[in-house]
Scaffold this active site. Structure first.
Site, PDB file in Angstrom:
ATOM      1  N   THR A   1       0.818  -1.207   0.000  1.00  0.00           N
ATOM      2  CA  THR A   1       0.000   0.000   0.000  1.00  0.00           C
ATOM      3  C   THR A   1       0.860   1.269   0.000  1.00  0.00           C
ATOM      4  O   THR A   1       1.995   1.254   0.500  1.00  0.00           O
ATOM      5  CB  THR A   1      -0.910   0.001   1.251  1.00  0.00           C
ATOM      6  OG1 THR A   1      -1.444   1.303   1.456  1.00  0.00           O
ATOM      7  CG2 THR A   1      -0.160  -0.382   2.523  1.00  0.00           C
TER       8      THR A   1
ATOM      9  N   TYR B   1      -1.524   0.015  11.165  1.00  0.00           N
ATOM     10  CA  TYR B   1      -1.753  -0.754   9.935  1.00  0.00           C
ATOM     11  C   TYR B   1      -0.593  -0.560   8.971  1.00  0.00           C
ATOM     12  O   TYR B   1       0.017  -1.522   8.476  1.00  0.00           O
ATOM     13  CB  TYR B   1      -3.078  -0.322   9.277  1.00  0.00           C
ATOM     14  CG  TYR B   1      -3.172  -0.692   7.804  1.00  0.00           C
ATOM     15  CD1 TYR B   1      -3.282  -2.025   7.406  1.00  0.00           C
ATOM     16  CD2 TYR B   1      -3.129   0.297   6.816  1.00  0.00           C
ATOM     17  CE1 TYR B   1      -3.348  -2.366   6.052  1.00  0.00           C
ATOM     18  CE2 TYR B   1      -3.201  -0.033   5.469  1.00  0.00           C
ATOM     19  CZ  TYR B   1      -3.303  -1.368   5.093  1.00  0.00           C
ATOM     20  OH  TYR B   1      -3.369  -1.710   3.754  1.00  0.00           O
TER      21      TYR B   1
HETATM   22  P1  NAD Z   1     -10.062  -6.802   3.048  1.00  0.00           P
HETATM   23  O1  NAD Z   1     -10.005  -6.471   4.497  1.00  0.00           O
HETATM   24  O2  NAD Z   1     -11.312  -6.542   2.287  1.00  0.00           O
HETATM   25  O3  NAD Z   1      -9.719  -8.349   2.847  1.00  0.00           O
HETATM   26  C1  NAD Z   1      -8.719  -9.006   3.563  1.00  0.00           C
HETATM   27  C2  NAD Z   1      -8.919 -10.515   3.379  1.00  0.00           C
HETATM   28  O4  NAD Z   1      -7.874 -11.189   4.080  1.00  0.00           O
HETATM   29  C3  NAD Z   1     -10.247 -11.024   3.958  1.00  0.00           C
HETATM   30  O5  NAD Z   1     -10.847 -11.925   3.067  1.00  0.00           O
HETATM   31  C4  NAD Z   1      -9.836 -11.726   5.248  1.00  0.00           C
HETATM   32  O6  NAD Z   1     -10.697 -12.783   5.611  1.00  0.00           O
HETATM   33  C5  NAD Z   1      -8.457 -12.237   4.857  1.00  0.00           C
HETATM   34  N1  NAD Z   1      -7.610 -12.468   6.028  1.00  0.00           N
HETATM   35  C6  NAD Z   1      -7.403 -11.634   7.086  1.00  0.00           C
HETATM   36  N2  NAD Z   1      -6.589 -12.223   7.986  1.00  0.00           N
HETATM   37  C7  NAD Z   1      -6.255 -13.437   7.465  1.00  0.00           C
HETATM   38  C8  NAD Z   1      -5.438 -14.498   7.918  1.00  0.00           C
HETATM   39  N3  NAD Z   1      -4.789 -14.439   9.091  1.00  0.00           N
HETATM   40  N4  NAD Z   1      -5.308 -15.594   7.131  1.00  0.00           N
HETATM   41  C9  NAD Z   1      -5.967 -15.683   5.943  1.00  0.00           C
HETATM   42  N5  NAD Z   1      -6.766 -14.705   5.475  1.00  0.00           N
HETATM   43  C10 NAD Z   1      -6.906 -13.604   6.225  1.00  0.00           C
HETATM   44  O7  NAD Z   1      -8.811  -6.046   2.414  1.00  0.00           O
HETATM   45  P2  NAD Z   1      -8.617  -5.428   0.955  1.00  0.00           P
HETATM   46  O8  NAD Z   1      -9.040  -4.015   0.979  1.00  0.00           O
HETATM   47  O9  NAD Z   1      -9.166  -6.360  -0.055  1.00  0.00           O
HETATM   48  O10 NAD Z   1      -7.026  -5.431   0.892  1.00  0.00           O
HETATM   49  C11 NAD Z   1      -6.327  -6.569   0.375  1.00  0.00           C
HETATM   50  C12 NAD Z   1      -4.838  -6.280   0.391  1.00  0.00           C
HETATM   51  O11 NAD Z   1      -4.567  -5.116  -0.385  1.00  0.00           O
HETATM   52  C13 NAD Z   1      -4.282  -5.986   1.777  1.00  0.00           C
HETATM   53  O12 NAD Z   1      -3.007  -6.596   1.878  1.00  0.00           O
HETATM   54  C14 NAD Z   1      -4.156  -4.485   1.822  1.00  0.00           C
HETATM   55  O13 NAD Z   1      -3.114  -4.077   2.678  1.00  0.00           O
HETATM   56  C15 NAD Z   1      -3.836  -4.182   0.372  1.00  0.00           C
HETATM   57  N6  NAD Z   1      -4.239  -2.848  -0.095  1.00  0.00           N
HETATM   58  C16 NAD Z   1      -5.513  -2.400   0.094  1.00  0.00           C
HETATM   59  C17 NAD Z   1      -5.884  -1.166  -0.392  1.00  0.00           C
HETATM   60  C18 NAD Z   1      -7.308  -0.654  -0.247  1.00  0.00           C
HETATM   61  O14 NAD Z   1      -7.577   0.493  -0.619  1.00  0.00           O
HETATM   62  N7  NAD Z   1      -8.240  -1.430   0.243  1.00  0.00           N
HETATM   63  C19 NAD Z   1      -4.940  -0.359  -1.044  1.00  0.00           C
HETATM   64  C20 NAD Z   1      -3.637  -0.848  -1.213  1.00  0.00           C
HETATM   65  C21 NAD Z   1      -3.304  -2.103  -0.744  1.00  0.00           C
END
Ligand code: NAD
Ligand code: TYD
Length: 342
Positions: free
Chosen positions: A126, A151
């Protein structure tokens, strides 16, 4: 290619899984997800009979779950989405689960990937690892990591471990760092889906501080396309920023949502600011564009309208996921079973 996608029942992961299966008919995906409050098999309901997609309920921070999935399958690549992903939760509920999943989980996956000879490990990261910008400039891949909230700190820690696995052990790693995503299946705790849900319910829309904090917005499918090209064509050891160059103050986003829903701006309520709230994010994604030919394909206004329409049409989805009801019901409703590896 056989992929291990972690966190593929979450917002971005589920969009990525669907996109890869549609665009790469030879690919197979094993989807390892713990199904926390943010992970939801309803996000993957259309894939439940797809023979190229196998869901495994498991925890990336459990060495037993990780070794079980790596023993049962020979993966070409790992794409690590699994994370605790919400800044406010990391501030108000504490960073414990963030440290466990985002840092320990990433290391366990790196160890397993190395042991099993996986050809590539892509870490989904991120822009928040870079900290906050002043009034000018953009984050580049050379910007120092200066995470400002728990985070972001755990994501920066994971990035460092991924880099170290490449440097020390020769694992083929790629890191992508993306700006703020929006689109279908985003849990209604992040700004855009929360504001849509609240506006639809005629509730107050809580804008932190003066509402002039700037985020750089990207439609989720453009992010997924960037990850996909970095996975297949990125150079080993490289970091790629992903951003669509649409950086605007939060208030502008909130007002746009209200206008699309024909709701009054009087619903906006200025509330106490988030502690240590990063003032401005803006991403320079020239490297991904120049070296791998990626371009964002979804103009912000069209993508926001499509997202608002999706939340209007899928009210049952966000009401259920918000209440946690799906967790009780997912098995009976959709006939899913946790297809655990033996
Ligand atoms: P989200 O919270 O919607 O989804 C996270 C997923 O990970 C969920 O399905 C959850 O059940 C699973 N999870 C959590 N802990 C776990 C564990 N211990 N073992 C297995 N699965 C587990 O998040 P998102 O927004 O889809 O983000 C996904 C990735 O992208 C993350 O790594 C986040 O840091 C990164 N990211 C997100 C954004 C954003 O704007 N949302 C931007 C840049 C990067
Ligand atoms: P968020 O969607 O939580 O993403 P991030 O913190 O990872 O950028 O928040 C986006 C911006 O919106 C951020 O500046 C905080 C702000 N915000 C609000 O003003 N009110 C809210 O209720 C939420 C959830 C966020």
């Amino acid at each position: 290619m056989k992929l291990l996608v972690t966190g593929g029942a979450g917002f971005i992961g589920s969009n990525f899984v669907r996109q890869v299966l549609a665009q790469h008919p030879g690919d197979e995906i094993v989807n390892l997800d713990k199904l926390t409050y943010a992970g939801n098999l309803e996000n993957l309901a259309d894939l439940k009979d797809n023979p190229r997609h196998t869901f495994v309920r498991g925890d990336v921070a459990s060495s037993r779950d990780v070794s079980r999935v790596f023993r049962a399958h020979a993966f070409d690549a790992v794409v690590n989405f699994a994370a605790e992903s919400h800044v406010d939760r990391s501030l108000h509920m504490g960073p414990r689960e963030f440290i466990r999943t985002n840092i320990l989980g990433t290391q366990l996956l790196l160890d397993a990937a190395r042991k099993r000879g996986v050809r590539r490990f892509l870490q989904v990261s991120t822009d928040e690892v870079y900290g906050s910008l002043g009034p000018e400039g953009q984050f580049t891949e050379q910007t120092p990591l200066q995470p400002n909230n728990p985070y972001a700190a755990t994501k920066a820690g994971a990035d460092c471990l991924v880099r170290a696995a490449g440097h020390s052990h020769g694992l083929d790693i790629v890191i992508t760092r993306c700006s703020n995503n929006f689109g279908p299946f985003q849990f209604p705790e992040k700004l855009i889906p929360l504001m849509i849900a609240k506006a639809l319910a005629n509730e107050r829309l809580p804008v932190y501080g003066d509402g002039l904090h700037v985020r750089d917005w990207i439609y989720v499918l453009d992010h997924c396309a960037g990850i996909d090209v970095a996975l297949r064509q990125g150079a080993a050891g490289e970091v790629y920023n992903i951003g669509a160059g649409y950086d605007v103050p939060n208030l502008q986003i909130v007002k746009r949502i209200l206008a699309l829903l024909d709701k009054p701006e009087s619903l906006i309520e200025y509330v106490k600011d988030r502690p240590g709230h990063d003032r401005r994010y803006a991403m320079d994604s020239a490297k991904l564009q120049r070296t791998l030919g990626w371009r964002p394909a979804h103009p912000f206004d069209d993508a926001l309208r499509a997202t608002v329409d999706w939340y209007v049409q899928n009210r049952a989805w966000w009401e259920r996921v918000r209440s946690g009801e799906y967790r009780k019901a997912y098995d009976t409703l959709y006939g899913w079973r946790d297809r655990k590896a033996p």
